[in-house]
Design an enzyme around this catalytic site. Structure first.
Site, PDB file in Angstrom:
ATOM      1  N   GLN A   1       0.821  -1.209   0.000  1.00  0.00           N
ATOM      2  CA  GLN A   1       0.000   0.000   0.000  1.00  0.00           C
ATOM      3  C   GLN A   1       0.855   1.259   0.000  1.00  0.00           C
ATOM      4  O   GLN A   1       0.473   2.275  -0.583  1.00  0.00           O
ATOM      5  CB  GLN A   1      -0.926   0.001   1.215  1.00  0.00           C
ATOM      6  CG  GLN A   1      -2.031  -1.028   1.137  1.00  0.00           C
ATOM      7  CD  GLN A   1      -2.856  -0.889  -0.134  1.00  0.00           C
ATOM      8  OE1 GLN A   1      -3.501   0.126  -0.369  1.00  0.00           O
ATOM      9  NE2 GLN A   1      -2.824  -1.907  -0.974  1.00  0.00           N
TER      10      GLN A   1
ATOM     11  N   HIS B   1       1.508   2.981  -3.352  1.00  0.00           N
ATOM     12  CA  HIS B   1       0.444   3.654  -4.103  1.00  0.00           C
ATOM     13  C   HIS B   1       0.751   5.129  -4.308  1.00  0.00           C
ATOM     14  O   HIS B   1       0.495   5.688  -5.376  1.00  0.00           O
ATOM     15  CB  HIS B   1      -0.894   3.498  -3.391  1.00  0.00           C
ATOM     16  CG  HIS B   1      -1.680   2.313  -3.846  1.00  0.00           C
ATOM     17  ND1 HIS B   1      -2.123   2.156  -5.138  1.00  0.00           N
ATOM     18  CD2 HIS B   1      -2.106   1.220  -3.178  1.00  0.00           C
ATOM     19  CE1 HIS B   1      -2.785   1.030  -5.251  1.00  0.00           C
ATOM     20  NE2 HIS B   1      -2.790   0.436  -4.072  1.00  0.00           N
TER      21      HIS B   1
ATOM     22  N   GLU C   1      -8.997   1.442   5.555  1.00  0.00           N
ATOM     23  CA  GLU C   1      -9.500   0.970   4.268  1.00  0.00           C
ATOM     24  C   GLU C   1      -9.290  -0.538   4.160  1.00  0.00           C
ATOM     25  O   GLU C   1     -10.206  -1.297   3.838  1.00  0.00           O
ATOM     26  CB  GLU C   1      -8.768   1.695   3.140  1.00  0.00           C
ATOM     27  CG  GLU C   1      -9.173   1.221   1.751  1.00  0.00           C
ATOM     28  CD  GLU C   1      -8.282   1.783   0.657  1.00  0.00           C
ATOM     29  OE1 GLU C   1      -8.697   1.728  -0.511  1.00  0.00           O
ATOM     30  OE2 GLU C   1      -7.169   2.273   0.965  1.00  0.00           O
ATOM     31  N   HIS C   2      -8.060  -0.983   4.403  1.00  0.00           N
ATOM     32  CA  HIS C   2      -7.711  -2.406   4.385  1.00  0.00           C
ATOM     33  C   HIS C   2      -7.218  -2.814   5.773  1.00  0.00           C
ATOM     34  O   HIS C   2      -6.359  -2.142   6.337  1.00  0.00           O
ATOM     35  CB  HIS C   2      -6.591  -2.701   3.375  1.00  0.00           C
ATOM     36  CG  HIS C   2      -6.859  -2.208   1.986  1.00  0.00           C
ATOM     37  ND1 HIS C   2      -6.319  -1.021   1.505  1.00  0.00           N
ATOM     38  CD2 HIS C   2      -7.599  -2.726   0.987  1.00  0.00           C
ATOM     39  CE1 HIS C   2      -6.717  -0.842   0.248  1.00  0.00           C
ATOM     40  NE2 HIS C   2      -7.501  -1.864  -0.089  1.00  0.00           N
TER      41      HIS C   2
ATOM     42  N   ASP D   1      -7.157  -6.662  -4.106  1.00  0.00           N
ATOM     43  CA  ASP D   1      -6.974  -5.621  -5.112  1.00  0.00           C
ATOM     44  C   ASP D   1      -7.233  -6.118  -6.525  1.00  0.00           C
ATOM     45  O   ASP D   1      -7.593  -5.337  -7.406  1.00  0.00           O
ATOM     46  CB  ASP D   1      -5.539  -5.076  -5.040  1.00  0.00           C
ATOM     47  CG  ASP D   1      -5.437  -3.838  -4.161  1.00  0.00           C
ATOM     48  OD1 ASP D   1      -6.479  -3.368  -3.677  1.00  0.00           O
ATOM     49  OD2 ASP D   1      -4.313  -3.347  -3.965  1.00  0.00           O
TER      50      ASP D   1
ATOM     51  N   HIS E   1     -53.620  16.688   3.151  1.00  0.00           N
ATOM     52  CA  HIS E   1     -53.247  15.308   3.464  1.00  0.00           C
ATOM     53  C   HIS E   1     -54.412  14.591   4.155  1.00  0.00           C
ATOM     54  O   HIS E   1     -54.743  13.449   3.832  1.00  0.00           O
ATOM     55  CB  HIS E   1     -52.022  15.284   4.394  1.00  0.00           C
ATOM     56  CG  HIS E   1     -50.709  15.504   3.701  1.00  0.00           C
ATOM     57  ND1 HIS E   1     -50.400  16.676   3.064  1.00  0.00           N
ATOM     58  CD2 HIS E   1     -49.626  14.684   3.555  1.00  0.00           C
ATOM     59  CE1 HIS E   1     -49.177  16.600   2.567  1.00  0.00           C
ATOM     60  NE2 HIS E   1     -48.687  15.399   2.847  1.00  0.00           N
TER      61      HIS E   1
END
Length: 438
Positions: free
Chosen positions: A261, A264, A330-331, A364, A423
């Site tokens: 990661q 990235h 996230e992970h 992934d 109504h």
């Protein structure tokens, strides 16, 4: 990576440690807003200009590549085709399994039947990042569920290369999922084109896909503009991973997962939470991290990411998962004994990878789960992309005469309380009519 021990760190220190790298929203919007307005007003001309400015794509004649895509734009080595095809099937199977079985029907009281049913979102725009990496995996993760859900119009957008072309892997995936077109644009300009439409870019109903802070800001902007009439999947930002490791974890495995990661981008963040490790075991992981990092072609990016990443030391798995839940990664990778049992403790995470043989990389690419996930702590509120991301739920009510008699009194009383006479009368007129037939 800097170390912090749960025993000796104050709550304030831990809060600061778990804080993501700061993003100045006002500065970002100051850049993004003019870009969006330019595309909104000038359409394709603005897209082509931004492609030259930001992507260095000189001589671009059109902002869109339309289907059917020429075979020469999809020429790939057979091993790449096989890898994409295998991943496509696994992702398709997992998302097919998420389909809801029929219409939900509940009779809330005699004669009052309420239903809920599913319809696909008609037009979806799928953002495929470019920048520092080619990401056909994201094209798969966004395109396959759209295909499974039955979206009628699938539009890809991805930054062009310097010669104005797209990577053949992305074109091949677009072909496989039945995309109608690929917009040759990245950044906030791509988001704007999808949100408002241009001369050649069809307007969509929902925009999905990860990106940098400018893409995220663009998505948030258009989703708040009623003139755009568009929704988004989630406010996803830079990638992140949290690894929980105990004494049974292999240092080489732990280091490889952290680095997968960190490569990235420099704004990515990786966190290691150790459970009862000795100094010798901690050093073993740090040495592996350095050795593996130096062997990577993207080592400079890794250095940037590692500079704001940390190791947190805990004594037991409960403490470790509690810290993870605070961070909401996230992970989340569990390299611990009895990893499957620990999943019950997990409350906040985009996707969980269980055990020593489950690197985040399989998620992934090819396992079947979706890798478009909430970042920056949004795993507390958002799910990752799944089949339900591409559909909407409609409800219906169907009453019999007796059903209206049963529920009508309550409706009229509440309408009276709220002073909404029309109504109240919509029910009252019907009940009067029924009474007149007696």
């Amino acid at each position: 990576m800097a170390r912090f021990n749960l025993k000796t760190s104050t709550p304030k220190e831990l809060k600061e440690v778990l804080q993501r790298p700061a993003q100045k929203a006002s500065d970002i919007m100051g850049i993004v807003t003019p870009i969006i307005e330019s595309v909104k007003q000038r359409g394709d001309v603005a897209l082509i200009e931004y492609a030259e400015k930001f992507d260095k794509a000189v001589g671009l004649k059109s902002a869109v590549l339309s289907a059917p895509f020429p075979p020469e734009l999809m020429q790939l080595p057979q091993e790449t085709i096989d890898a994409i095809d295998l991943s496509f099937e696994n992702i398709r199977k997992f998302h097919e399994g998420q389909k809801e079985a029929g219409t939900l029907v509940v009779e809330t009281m005699p004669g009052v039947r309420c239903s809920r049913f599913v319809r696909p979102i008609e037009r979806v725009g799928l953002y495929i990042p470019g920048g520092t990496a080619v990401l056909p995996s994201t094209a798969l993760m966004l395109g396959v569920p759209a295909l499974v859900a039955g979206c009628k119009k699938i539009i890809f957008t991805s930054p062009p290369r310097k010669d104005g072309s797209l990577t053949p892997e992305i074109v091949y995936v677009a072909h496989k999922v039945g995309a109608e077109a690929i917009v040759l644009a990245g950044g906030a300009q791509a988001v704007a084109a999808l949100a408002y439409g241009t001369e050649t870019v069809p307007k969509v109903d929902k925009i999905l896909g990860p990106g940098n802070q400018f893409v995220t800001a663009g998505k948030m902007f258009v989703s708040n503009d009623t003139g755009a009439g568009v929704s988004i999947d989630m406010p996803a930002g830079p990638s992140e991973v949290l690894v929980v490791a105990d004494a049974e974890a292999n240092p080489a495995f732990v280091a490889s997962d952290l680095l997968s990661q960190a490569e990235h981008g420099v704004d990515s963040q990786v966190i290691l939470i150790t459970v009862g490790l000795t100094e010798e075991q901690l050093v073993a992981i740090e040495e592996e991290l350095e050795k593996q990092a130096l062997a990577l072609p993207r080592v400079d990016i890794v250095r940037g990411s590692i500079s704001h990443s940390v190791t947190l030391q805990t004594d037991n798995i409960e403490e470790a998962i509690e810290l993870s839940n605070q961070y909401a990664p996230e992970h989340l990778i569990l390299q611990i004994k009895d990893a499957a049992k620990a999943v019950d403790l997990v409350q906040h995470a985009g996707s969980v990878f269980i055990g020593h043989w489950t690197p985040e990389s399989v998620g992934d690419y090819s396992a079947g789960v979706n890798h478009s996930l909430p970042t920056y702590g949004y795993a507390r509120q958002y799910s990752g992309v799944n089949l339900s991301t591409y559909v909407k739920h409609l409800t219906s009510s169907e009453l019999t005469e007796q059903g209206l008699r049963n529920v009508g009194g309550a409706v009229m009383q509440l309408a009276k309380v709220e002073e909404l006479e029309a109504h109240r009368r919509a029910v009252g007129i019907r009940l009067e009519w029924l009474d007149s037939r007696k």
